[in-house]
Design a protein around this motif. Structure first.
Motif, mmCIF file in Angstrom:
data_model
loop_
_atom_site.group_PDB
_atom_site.id
_atom_site.type_symbol
_atom_site.label_atom_id
_atom_site.label_comp_id
_atom_site.label_asym_id
_atom_site.label_seq_id
_atom_site.Cartn_x
_atom_site.Cartn_y
_atom_site.Cartn_z
ATOM 1 N N LEU A 129 1.822 -6.534 1.379
ATOM 2 C CA LEU A 129 2.771 -7.646 1.341
ATOM 3 C C LEU A 129 2.994 -8.137 -0.087
ATOM 4 C CD1 LEU A 129 1.662 -9.764 4.443
ATOM 5 C CD2 LEU A 129 3.652 -8.267 4.229
ATOM 6 N N ALA A 130 1.928 -8.089 -0.896
ATOM 7 C CA ALA A 130 2.041 -8.551 -2.282
ATOM 8 C C ALA A 130 2.688 -7.511 -3.193
ATOM 9 C CB ALA A 130 0.656 -8.911 -2.814
ATOM 10 N N GLY A 131 2.898 -6.293 -2.683
ATOM 11 C CA GLY A 131 3.481 -5.246 -3.506
ATOM 12 C C GLY A 131 2.487 -4.582 -4.433
ATOM 13 N N ALA A 132 1.190 -4.829 -4.211
ATOM 14 C CA ALA A 132 0.169 -4.223 -5.067
ATOM 15 C C ALA A 132 0.013 -2.736 -4.787
ATOM 16 C CB ALA A 132 -1.174 -4.932 -4.869
ATOM 17 N N VAL A 133 0.282 -2.311 -3.552
ATOM 18 C CA VAL A 133 0.252 -0.904 -3.173
ATOM 19 C C VAL A 133 1.471 -0.625 -2.303
ATOM 20 C CG1 VAL A 133 -2.263 -0.696 -3.277
ATOM 21 C CG2 VAL A 133 -1.172 -1.331 -1.116
ATOM 22 N N GLU A 134 1.835 0.656 -2.219
ATOM 23 C CA GLU A 134 3.014 1.014 -1.420
ATOM 24 C C GLU A 134 2.689 1.195 0.047
ATOM 25 O OE1 GLU A 134 3.930 1.303 -5.436
ATOM 26 O OE2 GLU A 134 2.331 2.445 -4.435
ATOM 27 N N PHE A 135 1.497 1.757 0.342
ATOM 28 C CA PHE A 135 1.114 2.044 1.721
ATOM 29 C C PHE A 135 -0.311 1.569 1.984
ATOM 30 C CE2 PHE A 135 4.432 5.173 0.964
ATOM 31 C CZ PHE A 135 5.120 5.211 2.179
ATOM 32 N N GLY A 136 -0.640 1.417 3.242
ATOM 33 C CA GLY A 136 -1.997 1.081 3.643
ATOM 34 C C GLY A 136 -2.186 1.394 5.110
ATOM 35 N N ALA A 163 6.060 -0.179 9.686
ATOM 36 C CA ALA A 163 4.917 0.474 10.340
ATOM 37 C C ALA A 163 5.404 1.786 10.937
ATOM 38 C CB ALA A 163 4.326 -0.439 11.422
ATOM 39 N N PRO A 164 5.485 2.831 10.123
ATOM 40 C CA PRO A 164 6.138 4.072 10.571
ATOM 41 C C PRO A 164 5.373 4.877 11.613
ATOM 42 C CG PRO A 164 5.291 4.303 8.331
ATOM 43 C CD PRO A 164 5.162 2.862 8.690
ATOM 44 N N PHE A 165 4.027 4.856 11.591
ATOM 45 C CA PHE A 165 3.283 5.651 12.573
ATOM 46 C C PHE A 165 1.821 5.219 12.617
ATOM 47 C CE2 PHE A 165 3.194 7.949 8.560
ATOM 48 C CZ PHE A 165 1.876 8.375 8.425
ATOM 49 N N VAL A 220 -17.699 6.523 27.903
ATOM 50 C CA VAL A 220 -17.836 5.077 28.019
ATOM 51 C C VAL A 220 -16.473 4.442 27.812
ATOM 52 C CG1 VAL A 220 -18.956 3.018 27.090
ATOM 53 C CG2 VAL A 220 -20.205 5.182 27.189
ATOM 54 N N VAL A 221 -16.089 3.567 28.724
ATOM 55 C CA VAL A 221 -14.800 2.903 28.634
ATOM 56 C C VAL A 221 -14.814 1.912 27.472
ATOM 57 C CG1 VAL A 221 -13.117 1.450 29.818
ATOM 58 C CG2 VAL A 221 -14.455 3.121 31.112
ATOM 59 N N LYS A 222 -13.803 2.000 26.632
ATOM 60 C CA LYS A 222 -13.666 1.095 25.498
ATOM 61 C C LYS A 222 -12.225 0.613 25.417
ATOM 62 C CE LYS A 222 -17.850 1.803 24.074
ATOM 63 N NZ LYS A 222 -18.844 0.739 24.192
ATOM 64 N N HIS A 223 -12.023 -0.426 24.657
ATOM 65 C CA HIS A 223 -10.681 -0.910 24.374
ATOM 66 C C HIS A 223 -10.584 -1.199 22.886
ATOM 67 C CE1 HIS A 223 -11.213 -1.643 28.678
ATOM 68 N NE2 HIS A 223 -9.920 -1.489 28.765
ATOM 69 N N GLY A 224 -9.417 -1.001 22.326
ATOM 70 C CA GLY A 224 -9.266 -1.227 20.903
ATOM 71 C C GLY A 224 -7.810 -1.211 20.506
ATOM 72 N N TYR A 225 -7.557 -0.870 19.264
ATOM 73 C CA TYR A 225 -6.211 -0.916 18.725
ATOM 74 C C TYR A 225 -5.920 0.386 18.001
ATOM 75 C CZ TYR A 225 -9.064 -2.006 14.703
ATOM 76 O OH TYR A 225 -10.031 -1.955 13.739
ATOM 77 N N ASP A 226 -4.674 0.532 17.589
ATOM 78 C CA ASP A 226 -4.271 1.718 16.847
ATOM 79 C C ASP A 226 -4.343 1.443 15.349
ATOM 80 O OD1 ASP A 226 -3.678 3.284 19.093
ATOM 81 O OD2 ASP A 226 -1.701 2.357 19.286
ATOM 82 N N ALA A 227 -4.950 2.373 14.611
ATOM 83 C CA ALA A 227 -4.922 2.305 13.149
ATOM 84 C C ALA A 227 -3.517 2.688 12.704
ATOM 85 C CB ALA A 227 -5.959 3.239 12.556
ATOM 86 N N THR A 228 -2.820 1.759 12.080
ATOM 87 C CA THR A 228 -1.384 1.880 11.834
ATOM 88 C C THR A 228 -1.087 1.972 10.338
ATOM 89 O OG1 THR A 228 -0.968 0.550 13.810
ATOM 90 C CG2 THR A 228 0.852 0.794 12.258
ATOM 91 N N VAL A 229 -0.291 2.955 9.979
ATOM 92 C CA VAL A 229 0.163 3.070 8.595
ATOM 93 C C VAL A 229 1.250 2.018 8.356
ATOM 94 C CG1 VAL A 229 1.399 4.530 6.942
ATOM 95 C CG2 VAL A 229 -0.417 5.494 8.365
ATOM 96 N N ILE A 230 1.094 1.250 7.293
ATOM 97 C CA ILE A 230 2.071 0.220 6.951
ATOM 98 C C ILE A 230 2.624 0.487 5.562
ATOM 99 C CG2 ILE A 230 1.131 -1.569 8.439
ATOM 100 C CD1 ILE A 230 -0.389 -2.681 6.049
#
Length: 288
Positions: free
Chosen positions: A75-82, A108-110, A251-261
């Protein structure tokens, strides 16, 4: 006269496309701690970009404290992707949670992999579910300011983790030793599998992964598109097979997707190019 002719020729060479040196576009890509999955994901994505862009881009991976810092720096423009978490990305865009009243635009392309909320206990523990954490010492492994945006904050109480559970506040890397030494009764790690912190715990003591499943959690996942239901194989490496004594158990788990921004200020061409290199060479990315 000679000096004027030389200057003219020199100016012509400098302005000529034929002699202008090619300059690659530098891209900095924030991952995470150097032993984590997001760091290696950025390393391999940058390898694809550098390999197939024919010198158009120079992609450099960077270690970082984690997904919150990655959003802040993009968001600060310090890097292009994360790489960040899908719920953090939505929070940043909506201006809620950690980024309250700071509504922003972010691409958030993928996504690259699932990160699951994993609960680890000693094998001799009588803890079998979230409800058994009543009055126990638990390590969440996250900064205090991030707790409000973590999945378990949304899970209903006391149907999920009891409020009386004490968060010790250790770093994730310290939790395995603390579990083995009896300083904590359980720890959470929101990570890709396999993860060094869980492997370290398995090296130090016999452990079990606790299923995280309840009607409340299933409803949360159904209501929130940024969370997902996943299954973790308890025998994903030799250490966990020996420590759990169980093979071929999911084992059943729940979580989130690691997203390229990506920064919203980046030209669409750059975001499209990077996405294209990854999608066209997914097999290489998986092999890496």
């Amino acid at each position: 006269l000679f000096d004027l002719i030389s200057a003219a020729l020199l100016a012509g060479c400098i302005n000529s496309d034929e002699y202008e040196p090619h300059r690659a576009i530098n891209l900095e890509f924030n991952g995470g701690p150097v032993n984590g999955a997001n760091y290696f994901a950025t390393l391999n994505i940058c390898n694809l970009v550098n390999r197939y862009s024919d010198g158009k881009y120079n992609c450099a991976k960077r270690a970082s404290p984690g997904p919150v810092a990655n959003v802040d720096q993009v968001l600060a423009g310090a890097v292009e992707f994360g790489i960040s978490r899908s719920d953090y990305v939505l929070s940043a865009v909506q201006g809620t949670g950690i980024w309250e009243n700071a509504r922003t635009v972010i691409a958030a392309p993928f996504t690259v992999h699932n990160d699951t909320v994993t609960m680890v206990v000693r094998d001799d523990s009588d803890i079998r579910s979230l409800a058994d954490l009543e009055g126990r010492v638990v390590n969440l492994g996250i900064p205090v300011r991030c707790i409000s945006s973590m999945p378990w904050n949304s899970w209903s109480w006391p149907g999920s983790m009891p409020r009386t559970a004490l968060n010790l506040g250790l770093l994730q890397a310290e939790a395995g030793r603390a579990l083995a030494d009896g300083e904590i009764d359980a720890f959470f790690a929101t990570v890709a599998t396999p993860d060094p912190s869980i492997e370290r715990a398995a090296d130090l003591t016999d452990i079990r992964l606790i299923p995280l499943d309840s009607p409340e959690i299933r409803q949360l996942v159904a209501d929130t598109p940024y969370y997902a239901r996943t299954y973790v194989h308890t025998g994903y490496n030799g250490r966990l097979i020996r420590s759990t004594g169980v093979l071929n158990v999911f084992v059943v788990k729940h979580g989130y997707d690691a997203t390229v921004i990506a920064s919203s200020s980046l030209p669409d061409e750059i975001v499209s190019d990077v996405t294209g290199y990854v999608f066209r060479h997914l097999n290489e990315l998986r092999a890496d």
